[in-house]
Each structure stands twice: as C-alpha cells, then as structure tokens.
Enzyme design. Structure first.
Site, PDB file in Angstrom:
ATOM      1  N   HIS A 414       0.820  -1.215   0.000  1.00  0.00           N
ATOM      2  CA  HIS A 414       0.000   0.000   0.000  1.00  0.00           C
ATOM      3  C   HIS A 414       0.852   1.263   0.000  1.00  0.00           C
ATOM      4  O   HIS A 414       2.042   1.244   0.332  1.00  0.00           O
ATOM      5  CB  HIS A 414      -0.964   0.005   1.198  1.00  0.00           C
ATOM      6  CG  HIS A 414      -0.279   0.075   2.547  1.00  0.00           C
ATOM      7  ND1 HIS A 414       0.037   1.258   3.167  1.00  0.00           N
ATOM      8  CD2 HIS A 414       0.112  -0.912   3.400  1.00  0.00           C
ATOM      9  CE1 HIS A 414       0.600   1.012   4.339  1.00  0.00           C
ATOM     10  NE2 HIS A 414       0.663  -0.303   4.502  1.00  0.00           N
ATOM     11  N   CYS A 433       2.512  -5.160   6.946  1.00  0.00           N
ATOM     12  CA  CYS A 433       2.244  -4.886   5.540  1.00  0.00           C
ATOM     13  C   CYS A 433       3.401  -4.117   4.918  1.00  0.00           C
ATOM     14  O   CYS A 433       4.302  -3.646   5.607  1.00  0.00           O
ATOM     15  CB  CYS A 433       0.932  -4.124   5.390  1.00  0.00           C
ATOM     16  SG  CYS A 433      -0.526  -5.149   5.712  1.00  0.00           S
TER      17      CYS A 433
END
Length: 518
Positions: A414, A433
C-alpha cells in the site's frame, strides 16, 4: 489384501478379490511402501513392477547414484544419500534393494527440489509452502524416458541458483589439498615471524593465493603477505583486515564452515523452497531484507521501488509466502487490525470516547455506530465487539492506493502518507504490511492488462474519492521472500542485513537435518 487394495485401487476394482493373484515380490513390495504415499501411488499405478531391480534397471540405478553424488554441489550433506550396502550391479528382483533405491530417490528428490528442511520449522513468520515433487510422474519419466535427464530436472533451474552453485564451487576450491601443512593457532600480522608464517604462506599458495613477488624471508609476515591474506578473506567472505586471526586460520585450515559458504548454502535452500514456481514469468518480487520490491519479467527487473516492511518485533514481522496479486484499490479504507486497535486505540477510547476522531467505529456488518451509544469502559481487547475504520483520504494510513493478494495473514502492499521513511537505511517500520515508495507507478504497471491507458483508468477511479476495487485482468504471482544473500544482475553476490534473525535458525535446522541423515 487391504494394503494391496489401497495401493492398487484400479486393479482391485478390475478384478474381484478371489481372482487377484500377486507374487511374493509384489505382496512384500506393497506392504513395504504402503507408508510412503508417493511411492505407494507410483508402485500402485505401475502394477507393483520393479523400477530399480530386475532386467533393464541398471541405467536407473546408475543415474540415481550419479545424481546423489552431486550433493556437495548443491550444498547438501552427502551422508544423507549414502549408497553403501546398495546392490549396484545385480539385476535380480529383490524387494529390500528395490525399496532402498526408491527411498533414496524419494529423499534426494525432495531435498534437492524442495529443500532440506521444512520452511515452517525455521521461523514463526515463515509461511511458505513448498510445491511437492510429483513422485509418480518422476518415476514414470524414469521408466519410460532418460532417467538421468529426469533427475537433472529436479533441482531449481533458475539462473540465480546456478550462479550460487558456481560460487559454492569457488568456495570448495578454497580448501587446501590433503597433506598441506596446517597453520598453528595464533595471530599473524605484519611483523610476525616464525614457522607459522611459513605455513600460512604455504597453505595460501596451495589454493592459489600468493604474492607476485617472492618474499625475502618466508618466515616474516610482510606487506605482500598482508595483501594476500586480505584477498583470501574477501574471497572467503571474512572481514577483510589482512590479519590472520582465529576465524581466518580456522577456515583456512578447513576446520570450520566459513560465512560465505553458509550464506550461499542458505540462499540455495531458500531458492529450493521456491522450486515449482515459474520465476521467469511476470511477477512481483519483494525481498524483505533488501527493502525493495520489483516487477520481474523473464528473470529481470522491469520496475523497482523502495519499500518499508514489518518491524523486527516478532508480532509485526512481514511473513514469507507466495500468492497472486488480484486487486488494485484506489482510495482505500483502512480497517484497523484488531491487534493495533486493542494495543493503540482502545485504551484512548476508554479514556475519551471521542478520541481518535479520524476513525469510525463500525459493527460486524460495517455500519457506523455513534460513539455516544458505546460505553468503551466495559470492553477489553478480548471482548471489544466493534471494529475501527478510517475513511478514504490523503491522510489515510494506507495512502491513496492498496494492492491486494487476499491471504489469511491480511498482508498487502500500500501507499502511505509517511513518505519520509523511504529515505531511511533501516526500513523495517510497519506492522507487517508493505509500504510502497512508488505506489502510483506500481498501479500503472499492474493495470496494463486492464486498459491501453492504465494511468487514465487509475486517475479516473482516484478522482471519485470513493473506494474502488479494480480486479486485475492479468493476475500475477507475488513472492514475499527473505534473501540475505542473492546474486545481483551483474552476477555478484548481494548481501543484506538479517533484520529478523532468520538465518541462524535456518542454518541450525540445516545442520540438524544433515546430522540426522548421516
């Protein structure tokens, strides 16, 4: 008969039990391989016919013996594939010999193709699952085609693996021939004198390291010898200082496995875990220790970007696994992981229900619940029934786009509003992440299959300000890997810091497997 029926289901169906007739060899073979699913499947499909014994089996025996003799080339312990006691020449059908060869094949095929150890046993966050060898297909290929060619296809064929093999062979050449004088323990540096210095020169020269100019006195450690020692240290992966201390002498004497050899063997093991995946297809490759993500096509990088990965804390490390990229999501909402909500936000909400106002409180159906209707003080991290969600915005924790390859660990790539992190040398700073420095460019690359103008498509979705899920027409593999050493584009070995400390447990597991198999 039950064992035979399980191994030979087709035969058991074709012939009623009273008509089934099996030789003593077939009965014993069936009972012996019943505990090995791969071998049982093959011998069952092969009507319990011998592969390694009996007429015409010599070429298969020889091919297997030749294959396992290459174990050191792959950094595998040769004692795991001992051939002592095997019937190497006779063609008599013998169950003990047949099964011994078959089990040797099974061990070799799995080790050289899938790795010496189970990835999951080396680190809690190593979630990689190997693609097992199809033993039935392998044995069919060995019996119907060229057995040597079938065995040659087992190791990884990736260029990086072949380069590592060459480098490992180079390390083997750093071992002095038998009979070369050992260097006595000590610390040898410029000015040192004595027989130990002479033996140091002799041992270095035996493996191709010698100064161009002969020394005036072989027992004196001069500047030329310092340079020679430094050259050896560089080749062996040791700290380069030109001083022969315990580590240098230990490796030079062949009494310890050097760091360069360990790095190469660990990298080869990790590549074996990836065997079965096509590493030449278009894919996303995220090497966690290098803090880099790439799109690769035909084995070379066509797109690169810096990334931020999980912190070194065991709870926040980025896991290793492979999946397929499926979605590009402009304007993502951020669904706060429960671990973060419990640790960071719930205590603040108990103190002030209107804290962290940028987050919505939602129920299991995704409905926003007014905070005045919630008594946060009655909840703990264990019984908190709500979820926290951040609306799409430039300040969203996920930035303006995320990239999804749905998985059970909820790991994805992301954007981020915290751009300053990408300038740091240590970029292990997320909760697992992977934050991407060039998220828009990555989106354009991934959307190539969706549109002739992927940039316009992405911008159009972004301009809505609403969360949009773009399903990729061309889904591609994603590999989250952990290589602390790997050949670079120029063929030179690239080394990275072991940020999660995974090399040590992996090496220990490899050593344990080697000892167990000897």
């Amino acid at each position: 008969m039950a064992v035979l029926a399980a191994i030979l289901p087709a035969a058991a169906q074709a012939f009623p039990a009273p008509k089934l007739e099996f030789s003593a060899f077939e009965m014993q073979l069936a009972q012996t391989v019943a505990s090995d699913p791969g071998l049982a499947a093959f011998y069952g499909a092969h009507d319990l016919k011998p592969v390694f014994t009996g007429p015409g089996a010599e070429s298969r025996r020889n091919a297997l013996i030749e294959a396992v003799s290459t174990a050191p080339d792959h950094g595998l312990p040769p004692d795991r594939y001992a051939t002592a006691g095997l019937n190497l020449s006779g063609d008599a059908m013998d169950v003990a010999s047949e099964v011994s060869f078959a089990r040797l094949l099974s061990r070799w095929a799995n080790d050289v193709s899938n790795g010496l150890v189970d990835p999951a046993g080396t680190a809690a966050m190593n979630k990689r699952e190997v693609i097992p060898v199809d033993m039935e297909a392998l044995l069919v290929e060995m019996t119907t085609g060229d057995p040597a060619a079938a065995l040659a296809e087992l190791p990884p064929q990736d260029p990086a693996y072949l380069q590592l093999m060459e480098m490992l062979a180079g390390q083997a050449r750093l071992i002095a021939p038998a009979g070369t004088p050992m260097v006595s323990e000590g610390l040898y540096r410029p000015g040192s004198q004595g027989q130990g210095v002479r033996d140091l020169r002799t041992r270095l020269q035996a493996i191709g390291f010698a100064p161009e100019t002969p020394p005036e006195d072989e027992q004196v450690f001069d500047e030329n010898l310092r340079q020679t020692v430094a050259e050896y240290q560089k080749a062996a992966g040791l700290p380069v200082d030109g001083i022969a201390g315990p580590k240098t002498i230990g490796q030079l004497n062949g009494t310890s496995t050097g760091p360069q050899t360990r790095r190469l063997m660990i990298a080869m093991e990790r590549l074996r875990w990836l065997n079965g995946h096509d590493l030449n297809t278009r894919m996303i490759w995220v090497n966690i220790p290098s803090y880099m993500a790439e799109i690769r096509e035909d084995g070379r990088a066509t797109f690169t970007t810096r990334v931020v990965v999980g912190e070194s804390d065991p709870d926040w490390q980025t896991p290793e696994f492979s999946d397929r990229m499926e979605f590009v999501v402009p304007n993502p909402s951020w669904n706060v992981p429960r671990s973060i909500a419990a640790e960071s936000y719930l205590p603040r909400l108990r103190a002030n229900r209107y804290a962290v106002s940028h987050l919505d409180v939602v129920d299991r159906r995704g409905r926003v619940i007014p905070r005045e209707n919630i008594d946060f003080s009655q909840y703990s991290d264990r019984n908190f029934p709500y979820f926290l969600r951040q609306k799409p915005s430039p300040d969203n924790a996920l930035g303006l786009v995320k990239f999804l390859f749905p998985n059970k660990w909820n790991i994805y790539l992301h954007d981020t509003p915290s751009k300053g992190l990408f300038g740091n040398s240590n970029r292990a700073a997320s909760h697992g992440c992977i934050r991407v420095a060039r998220p828009f460019d990555l989106a354009y690359e991934l959307l190539r299959g969706n549109s002739d103008n992927p940039q316009a498509l992405f911008q159009r979705m972004l301009d809505t300000g609403e969360e949009k899920w773009l399903k990729l027409d061309d889904t591609i593999p994603v590999h989250l890997v952990y290589f602390t050493s790997i050949p670079g584009p120029d063929g030179q070995l690239l080394n990275y810091r072991d940020i999660y400390g995974r090399d040590g447990p992996l090496w220990a597991a490899m050593q344990k497997a080697a000892a167990a198999g000897s």
